[in-house]
Scaffold this active site. Structure first.
Site, short mmCIF file in Angstrom:
data_model
loop_
_atom_site.label_atom_id
_atom_site.label_comp_id
_atom_site.label_asym_id
_atom_site.label_seq_id
_atom_site.Cartn_x
_atom_site.Cartn_y
_atom_site.Cartn_z
N ASP A 1 3.60 -13.45 12.35
CA ASP A 1 2.28 -13.86 11.90
C ASP A 1 1.32 -12.66 11.93
O ASP A 1 0.83 -12.27 12.99
CB ASP A 1 1.80 -14.99 12.85
CG ASP A 1 0.48 -15.60 12.42
OD1 ASP A 1 -0.31 -14.94 11.74
OD2 ASP A 1 0.24 -16.77 12.80
N HIS B 1 -1.89 10.69 -0.82
CA HIS B 1 -1.95 9.43 -1.54
C HIS B 1 -1.70 9.62 -3.03
O HIS B 1 -1.23 8.72 -3.71
CB HIS B 1 -3.37 8.86 -1.43
CG HIS B 1 -3.49 7.67 -0.53
ND1 HIS B 1 -2.84 6.50 -0.78
CD2 HIS B 1 -4.21 7.47 0.60
CE1 HIS B 1 -3.15 5.62 0.16
NE2 HIS B 1 -3.97 6.19 1.03
N GLU C 1 0.83 -1.22 0.00
CA GLU C 1 0.00 0.00 0.00
C GLU C 1 0.86 1.26 0.00
O GLU C 1 1.74 1.42 0.86
CB GLU C 1 -0.94 0.00 1.21
CG GLU C 1 -1.94 1.14 1.15
CD GLU C 1 -3.06 1.07 2.17
OE1 GLU C 1 -3.27 0.01 2.77
OE2 GLU C 1 -3.72 2.11 2.36
N LYS D 1 -7.73 -0.01 11.16
CA LYS D 1 -7.11 -0.57 9.94
C LYS D 1 -5.88 0.25 9.58
O LYS D 1 -4.85 -0.28 9.19
CB LYS D 1 -8.13 -0.57 8.79
CG LYS D 1 -7.64 -1.26 7.51
CD LYS D 1 -6.86 -0.35 6.58
CE LYS D 1 -6.42 -1.07 5.32
NZ LYS D 1 -5.55 -0.25 4.47
#
Ligand code: NAD
Length: 424
Positions: A280, A378, A86, A264
């Site tokens: 993990d 972004h 990302e 998130k």
């Protein structure tokens, strides 16, 4: 004209070599030669190692590895390796860290390196009597657990505590035993699962009930990593920005729809370091979200406040089950190199660094959201992705991306038009 669909029942697939499996997959899916050649290139991961890490290997998946800069954590400087697909994630951490670098950076701590394994006992004739029978055997349980892992005990870890609950469920009462194990520098899943499986027949014998599940809990709430930092009001652009960040946090903590996206964003940073170090990601993510909902309401993993001096104080507390040994951490050469870059001496130090990264990520996301919006930052990287999707190659990518940003239209259809124009 009817076409017969190839069968996915391929007997002995697991016994083939990666190359043979790739050929079978290519035949099944009708892959073109370019795709097969691409998949056959396993990059810097030895195919033999890849083939041992998981089942039915046909290739590897390359993810960019970036370095976040400017992190000062507990008075030590770090470069942070982050594996993510990302855009803006690495930049966000670096920017947040730069803005608090001169104000001591991040301070961290940890509650311990304890993992919990659960043993589910059903059909117990007297659940409350069973509970006490199990608790009475704490010393025996300690010995049985520690005998499973002499290396862990030698490292100063092993059995730590015992809790037993009677849980009322749709299927009747269940007696749930928690063994709490100090797994030190290991994430500890295999270590505690072995202990839980070893205890199961003893618990059945002591109680007359039946054991079904014997597995760790990913709600690692005795392995909490904590980080805090203060950003001065001047460094972040003034009181309006500060108040916007605090208000954004208050919104997230009150509303699960917002909290899901807020957390998130935190995990964008956390998972990228977890992945880069061969740990993990699913275990850490499950733990984080379960912890965010521990009070029956899903809220924010971070807290944002205004200090008496008018500065912005951020903090995070999150379960962080990561290790330096076990799993892929020691086996994967990229993970080993990333751990060398981090130069961490213990799983605890790694967990604390990762918590600081999560806090930094959240700062940048909230700052952008509370001011210019998330899309501005972004856009330049996103525009490059759009340019590549439209077919731009080499130098064309940057030129086309700049053009899309200047037009304020970062869209594939516009990129196709502009690329045509660029190529004359
Ligand atoms: P592991 O069993 O491969 O290694 C841990 C062992 O290393 C310890 O038990 C100990 O014997 C030894 N060791 C050597 N030096 C040590 C030190 N300094 N500190 C502690 N132990 C030391 O790995 P693990 O950490 O038990 O398990 C991690 C793996 O389990 C991960 O790959 C994870 O994906 C997987 N897993 C996760 C889940 C889950 O999260 N639900 C379930 C099953 C398996």
């Amino acid at each position: 004209m009817s076409t017969t669909q190839p069968s996915s029942r391929i007997s002995g697939f697991h016994k083939l070599s990666p190359d043979e499996r790739l050929q079978k997959t290519a035949d099944f899916a009708g892959l073109d030669a370019d795709a097969v050649t691409h998949l056959r290139n396993m990059g810097n991961l030895d195919p033999a190692l890849a083939d041992r890490l998981i089942e039915n290997v046909v290739g590897t998946m390359n993810i960019p590895l970036g370095i976040a800069t400017s992190l000062k954590i507990d008075a030590q400087d770090y470069l942070i390796p982050m594996a993510t697909e990302e855009s803006s994630v690495v930049a966000a951490v670096s920017n947040a860290a730069r803005q608090c670098y001169d104000h001591q950076g991040f301070q961290t701590s940890m509650s311990g390196t304890f993992m919990i394994a659960q043993i589910q006992l059903v059909q117990s004739p007297n659940p409350h009597d069973s509970r006490l029978r199990i608790l009475e055997r704490k010393d025996e349980i300690r010995s049985l657990c520690n005998e499973c892992d002499p290396i862990l005990v030698q490292m100063g870890g092993g059995f730590h505590d015992l809790n037993v609950r009677v849980l009322q469920t749709e299927g009747g009462p269940m007696v749930i035993t928690h063994i709490v194990v100090d797994t030190k520098d290991a994430m500890g899943a295999n270590a505690v699962n072995t202990m839980a499986e070893t205890l199961a027949p003893h618990i059945e014998r002591w109680t007359g009930g039946k054991v079904y599940l014997r597995i760790l809990s990913n709600l690692a709430d005795q392995r909490l990593a904590r980080a805090r930092a203060v950003w001065t009001c001047e460094a972040i652009g003034g009181p309006a920005v500060r108040d916007g960040i605090v208000s954004a946090y208050q919104f997230a903590d009150a509303d699960p729809y917002r909290a899901a996206t807020h957390n998130k964003g935190i995990m964008n940073g956390i998972s990228a370091v977890v992945l880069a170090t061969g740990n993990d990601t699913r275990a850490v993510e499950a733990g984080a979200h379960a912890y965010a909902a521990r009070n029956g309401h899903y809220g924010s993993l971070t807290r944002w406040e205004v200090t008496p001096e008018g500065h912005l104080a951020g903090s995070i507390e999150v379960p962080m089950a990561v290790g330096l040994v076990g799993g892929a951490t020691k086996l994967h050469p990229t993970a080993r190199a990333c751990l060398q870059i981090l130069n961490v001496q213990s799983a605890q130090q790694l967990a604390r660094v990762i918590a600081a990264v999560g806090l930094a990520q959240n700062f940048s996301a909230l700052k952008a959201l509370a001011t210019t919006g998330i899309q501005k930052g972004h856009m330049s990287l996103h525009a490059q992705n759009i340019a590549m999707m439209a077919g731009a190659l080499g130098d064309e990518i940057a030129v086309l991306a700049d053009k899309l940003v200047a037009l304020g239209k970062v869209r594939v259809d516009i990129a196709l038009e502009e690329l045509k124009r660029l190529r004359g």
